[in-house]
Design a protein around this motif. Structure first.
Motif, mmCIF file in Angstrom:
data_model
loop_
_atom_site.group_PDB
_atom_site.id
_atom_site.type_symbol
_atom_site.label_atom_id
_atom_site.label_comp_id
_atom_site.label_asym_id
_atom_site.label_seq_id
_atom_site.Cartn_x
_atom_site.Cartn_y
_atom_site.Cartn_z
ATOM 1 N N SER A 165 10.635 0.348 4.817
ATOM 2 C CA SER A 165 11.258 -0.931 4.475
ATOM 3 C C SER A 165 11.334 -1.130 2.965
ATOM 4 O O SER A 165 11.970 -2.070 2.483
ATOM 5 N N SER A 166 10.701 -0.237 2.204
ATOM 6 C CA SER A 166 10.599 -0.384 0.753
ATOM 7 C C SER A 166 11.258 0.788 0.042
ATOM 8 O O SER A 166 11.168 1.929 0.483
ATOM 9 N N GLU A 167 11.896 0.515 -1.085
ATOM 10 C CA GLU A 167 12.502 1.592 -1.868
ATOM 11 C C GLU A 167 11.482 2.334 -2.716
ATOM 12 O O GLU A 167 11.767 3.383 -3.262
ATOM 13 N N ARG A 168 10.263 1.804 -2.829
ATOM 14 C CA ARG A 168 9.244 2.447 -3.664
ATOM 15 C C ARG A 168 8.641 3.676 -2.996
ATOM 16 O O ARG A 168 8.287 4.645 -3.673
ATOM 17 N N ALA A 169 8.487 3.624 -1.687
ATOM 18 C CA ALA A 169 7.790 4.718 -1.024
ATOM 19 C C ALA A 169 8.211 4.858 0.430
ATOM 20 O O ALA A 169 8.347 3.865 1.145
ATOM 21 N N PHE A 170 8.397 6.100 0.837
ATOM 22 C CA PHE A 170 8.490 6.404 2.269
ATOM 23 C C PHE A 170 7.087 6.304 2.853
ATOM 24 O O PHE A 170 6.823 5.528 3.753
ATOM 25 N N CYS A 171 6.164 7.084 2.307
ATOM 26 C CA CYS A 171 4.754 7.015 2.701
ATOM 27 C C CYS A 171 3.947 7.804 1.690
ATOM 28 O O CYS A 171 4.193 8.992 1.475
ATOM 29 N N GLY A 186 -2.328 9.131 3.574
ATOM 30 C CA GLY A 186 -3.331 8.357 4.292
ATOM 31 C C GLY A 186 -3.950 7.315 3.377
ATOM 32 O O GLY A 186 -3.816 7.372 2.154
ATOM 33 N N ASP A 187 -4.632 6.368 3.976
ATOM 34 C CA ASP A 187 -5.270 5.288 3.219
ATOM 35 C C ASP A 187 -6.574 5.811 2.621
ATOM 36 O O ASP A 187 -7.629 5.761 3.245
ATOM 37 N N ILE A 188 -6.507 6.320 1.383
ATOM 38 C CA ILE A 188 -7.672 7.002 0.822
ATOM 39 C C ILE A 188 -8.806 6.053 0.465
ATOM 40 O O ILE A 188 -9.967 6.467 0.405
ATOM 41 N N ARG A 189 -8.501 4.799 0.233
ATOM 42 C CA ARG A 189 -9.591 3.828 0.027
ATOM 43 C C ARG A 189 -10.411 3.697 1.315
ATOM 44 O O ARG A 189 -11.643 3.631 1.268
ATOM 45 N N PHE A 190 -9.727 3.673 2.455
ATOM 46 C CA PHE A 190 -10.417 3.672 3.744
ATOM 47 C C PHE A 190 -11.245 4.946 3.904
ATOM 48 O O PHE A 190 -12.387 4.917 4.370
ATOM 49 N N PHE A 191 -10.672 6.095 3.502
ATOM 50 C CA PHE A 191 -11.427 7.355 3.595
ATOM 51 C C PHE A 191 -12.723 7.262 2.806
ATOM 52 O O PHE A 191 -13.782 7.704 3.259
ATOM 53 N N HIS A 192 -12.623 6.708 1.609
ATOM 54 C CA HIS A 192 -13.797 6.603 0.732
ATOM 55 C C HIS A 192 -14.854 5.704 1.358
ATOM 56 O O HIS A 192 -16.042 6.064 1.435
ATOM 57 N N ASP A 193 -14.443 4.536 1.821
ATOM 58 C CA ASP A 193 -15.401 3.594 2.391
ATOM 59 C C ASP A 193 -16.040 4.149 3.661
ATOM 60 O O ASP A 193 -17.256 4.051 3.848
ATOM 61 N N ALA A 223 0.831 -1.213 0.000
ATOM 62 C CA ALA A 223 0.000 0.000 0.000
ATOM 63 C C ALA A 223 0.860 1.255 0.000
ATOM 64 O O ALA A 223 0.376 2.342 0.318
ATOM 65 N N LEU A 224 2.136 1.119 -0.376
ATOM 66 C CA LEU A 224 3.071 2.255 -0.404
ATOM 67 C C LEU A 224 3.124 2.957 0.945
ATOM 68 O O LEU A 224 3.267 4.174 1.034
ATOM 69 N N ASN A 225 2.982 2.159 2.018
ATOM 70 C CA ASN A 225 3.024 2.658 3.392
ATOM 71 C C ASN A 225 1.930 3.680 3.693
ATOM 72 O O ASN A 225 2.103 4.556 4.546
ATOM 73 N N SER A 226 0.801 3.578 2.995
ATOM 74 C CA SER A 226 -0.329 4.444 3.311
ATOM 75 C C SER A 226 -0.717 4.245 4.772
ATOM 76 O O SER A 226 -0.815 3.117 5.259
ATOM 77 N N LEU A 227 -0.963 5.350 5.459
ATOM 78 C CA LEU A 227 -1.180 5.302 6.902
ATOM 79 C C LEU A 227 -2.587 4.838 7.257
ATOM 80 O O LEU A 227 -3.576 5.397 6.791
ATOM 81 N N SER A 228 -2.660 3.850 8.123
ATOM 82 C CA SER A 228 -3.921 3.438 8.741
ATOM 83 C C SER A 228 -3.971 4.022 10.136
ATOM 84 O O SER A 228 -2.962 4.536 10.653
ATOM 85 N N LEU A 229 -5.124 3.934 10.776
ATOM 86 C CA LEU A 229 -5.240 4.437 12.148
ATOM 87 C C LEU A 229 -4.303 3.665 13.073
ATOM 88 O O LEU A 229 -3.663 4.260 13.954
ATOM 89 N N ASP A 230 -4.188 2.362 12.893
ATOM 90 C CA ASP A 230 -3.271 1.577 13.722
ATOM 91 C C ASP A 230 -1.830 2.035 13.548
ATOM 92 O O ASP A 230 -1.053 2.067 14.516
#
Length: 363
Positions: A56-62, A65-72, A23-30
């Motif tokens: 832990s990934s070279e693709r993304a720092f962060c 936010g988790d926008i799919r969660f925002f939408h739902d 999820a490219l380190n998208s932030l969840s509440l946890d």
């Protein structure tokens, strides 16, 4: 520690590793809660002299936010008034405030994508911070592309960039690289991605009480590889300051329209894809943020987020980009000329009585 946030202490330095690569380190509440818990535990621990946050990934720092969660969550209740959203944004903004005033050196390794909420956990602080970029850094506050605004303190740190750079970045949502980030004052040093292993080895062996100076000395040899003066923002600085100086997005568009340069044409094309309403809201946010403290900016943005989900523009934006992936949002209003002052002002109207504001305890 949670499934997606790992913590450790080495050489009197607390390491926070974002570990949600799919999820490219998208932030969840946890994840927000885990980062907050670690920082609070280390803040008063004399055995911890500094903090490093990285991926832990070279693709993304962060990626934010988790926008799919925002939408739902936003669609689950009338006018977007989800308790889950209330908790997420209140706790995220409290974390941003904690980072900004953290009393120990705070080092963010912004390798890969760093956007939205990722900027919130990287840009905090001033005297004790160290923000590292690499050639893989892709930095942006792209919220206008999903019908939102540059939150997580964006009203504070974007409005304090040189000239109108922050206005340009916030209103267009444009993505920039390492040299641009350094030029705009949104990063401190450049380290090639191939040298990150050596950087971490240094962090785990150097004197932790002077770790930011050690990072500067380590990065000094690479300075010529990301020269701020050679950045796109530096090259277009005069045009950016000229076109984005106004307090009206219509005036910005009119100014750009009179410029035949490739940069102006590209910028107009970009703005034509953004939410007209949220570009206007963003401009107002940044102008107000210039004279606000970071706490006041976060309180303002917390109100703005609530108004955004009530309005619903953000739900349409996320739908088009993430859910249906048609990249054809039906913005409302669809034209800049249809955005009224009343529509803009609505985003800044208090959503709570002063005594009941969820961020009332911020200094």
């Amino acid at each position: 520690m949670t499934q997606f946030v790992q913590t450790s202490i080495k050489n009197q330095i607390g390491f926070i590793t974002l570990d949600r690569p799919k999820a490219l380190n998208s932030l969840s509440l946890d994840m927000v809660r885990a980062i907050t818990a670690a920082l609070l535990a280390w803040r008063d621990d004399g055995a911890v002299k500094a903090v490093v946050i990285h991926s832990s990934s070279e693709r993304a720092f962060c990626a934010g936010g988790d926008i799919r969660f925002f939408h739902d969550a936003g669609r689950s209740t009338p006018q977007g008034g989800s308790a889950l959203l209330e908790d997420f944004f209140t706790e995220e903004y409290a974390l941003n405030h904690l980072i900004h005033f953290y009393p120990k050196p705070y080092i963010a390794v912004m390798d890969g994508i760093v956007m939205g909420g990722g900027m919130g956990v990287a840009q905090g602080g001033e005297s004790n911070r160290m923000r590292i970029v690499t050639e893989r850094t892709k930095m942006a506050m792209p919220e206008v592309n999903i019908g939102l605004f540059p939150d997580v303190g964006g009203g504070y740190f974007l409005s304090r960039t040189p000239g109108q750079l922050g206005t340009y970045l916030g209103v267009t949502g444009e993505v920039i690289g390492a040299a641009d980030a350094l030029y705009a004052g949104l990063a401190d040093v450049f380290v090639p991605a191939g040298e990150l292993a050596a950087l971490f080895a240094m962090l785990e062996s150097a004197d932790a009480s002077s770790i930011t100076q050690s990072v500067r000395e380590f990065a000094a040899r690479f300075k010529a590889q990301a020269e701020p003066s050679a950045s796109m923002l530096a090259a277009e600085r005069n045009a950016i300051d000229k076109h984005f100086a106004g307090d009206n997005v219509g005036a910005i568009v009119a100014s750009l329209s009179q410029d035949d340069a490739a940069f102006a044409k590209k910028t107009l094309d970009t703005m034509g894809k953004r939410s007209p309403l949220m570009m206007c809201v963003t401009l107002s946010q940044l102008r107000r943020g210039q004279s606000m403290s970071v706490a006041d900016c976060l309180r303002m943005e917390r109100t703005m987020v609530r108004r955004s989900f009530e309005n619903g523009e953000v739900l349409e934006g996320i739908r088009s980009v993430v859910i249906d992936k048609d990249n054809a949002p039906k913005w409302s209003p669809s034209q800049l000329s249809e955005v009224s002052a009343e529509m803009i002002e609505r985003f800044f109207e208090p959503a709570w009585p002063a005594h009941a504001h969820p961020l009332r305890e911020l200094d």
